[in-house]
Design a protein around this motif. Structure first.
Motif: not given
Ligand code: CTP
Ligand code: CA
Length: 222
Positions: A96-112
């Motif tokens: 497993l070489v990937a640089a996996v993001a440790d966090w994700r974002v609570d995604v906004a449904a529409q463009k901020l």
């Protein structure tokens, strides 16, 4: 010597490789990323295929050609990478070489929108694909992780090996311009101790690691 005379030490073995960054969306048009280029992981997948392995490469978003003989599955997020790894099992070894993001974002449904003011991004933890695989009943016989460190490289990698329950950690000093560059200084941390490898190209790191994996998978039990 032609390509056909290269030893096929890993014939009939299945090796799973992850590579590249993950992208974690913020809203429909934005994401969080990191500087991983995917070069080291792609080189490892190619080197394993050269030794005759069936290779599944789960790749985050990168602009790289698929190495010959490698089956590539493209993903964007850590959650998608975790699902693709799960689907690719069983495997004799996983790197497993990937640089996996440790966090994700609570995604906004529409463009901020700028007029809403600076958003507060709520970060949620991502699954640790490597640690989860170490605990999985389908755990590959040889599990190899990478540790990108900017300080206390070997110490942090040694801790990570034990904490995550993996067989080997390839410790990567990323304090210079390793991410995106073509050369790498690594240390191989195993139960037997620490090997310091000299500065070499990512292709050479890949070839040497693939040979070590072949030796580990094919050695007769003592
Ligand atoms: N890894 C993973 N899934 C994650 C995070 C990391 O599979 N969510 C894997 C990486 O592919 C790598 C190893 O774990 O093989 C170590 O990644 P690293 O980021 O160095 O370790 P972390 O445990 O995330 O620790 P930190 O980022 O705090 O140093
Ligand atoms: Ca991390």
């Amino acid at each position: 010597l032609g390509a056909r005379s290269v030893s096929q030490k890993l014939a009939a073995r299945h090796v799973l490789v992850t590579a590249g960054p993950t992208h974690e969306p913020i809203d429909p048009v934005r994401y969080i990323a990191n500087r991983s280029s995917g070069q080291q992981g792609f080189a490892i997948a190619g080197a394993l295929a050269t030794l005759g392995a069936r290779v599944t490469l789960v790749a985050g978003p990168v602009q790289l050609a698929t190495p010959p003989g490698v089956e590539r599955i493209d993903v964007e997020t850590a959650a998608q990478m975790a699902a693709a790894v799960d689907e690719a099992l069983p495997a004799d070894a996983a790197v497993l070489v990937a640089a996996v993001a440790d966090w994700r974002v609570d995604v906004a449904a529409q463009k901020l929108k700028k007029g809403m003011g600076a958003p507060e991004l709520a970060l949620l933890p991502n699954p640790d694909i490597l640690a989860d695989l170490a605990r999985d009943p389908r755990r590959p016989a040889l599990l190899v992780g990478f540790a990108a460190e900017t300080e206390r490289v070997v110490e942090n990698a040694t801790d990570k090996r034990l904490r995550k329950g993996v067989d080997w950690i390839v410790a990567n000093d990323v304090s210079g311009n390793v991410m995106g560059g073509t050369a790498n200084t690594v240390h191989l941390v195993t139960a037997a101790g620490v090997e310091d490898w000299p500065l070499m190209s990512k292709q050479d790191v890949a070839a040497r690691l693939a040979e070590r994996i072949a030796d580990a998978l094919t050695q007769d039990p003592a």
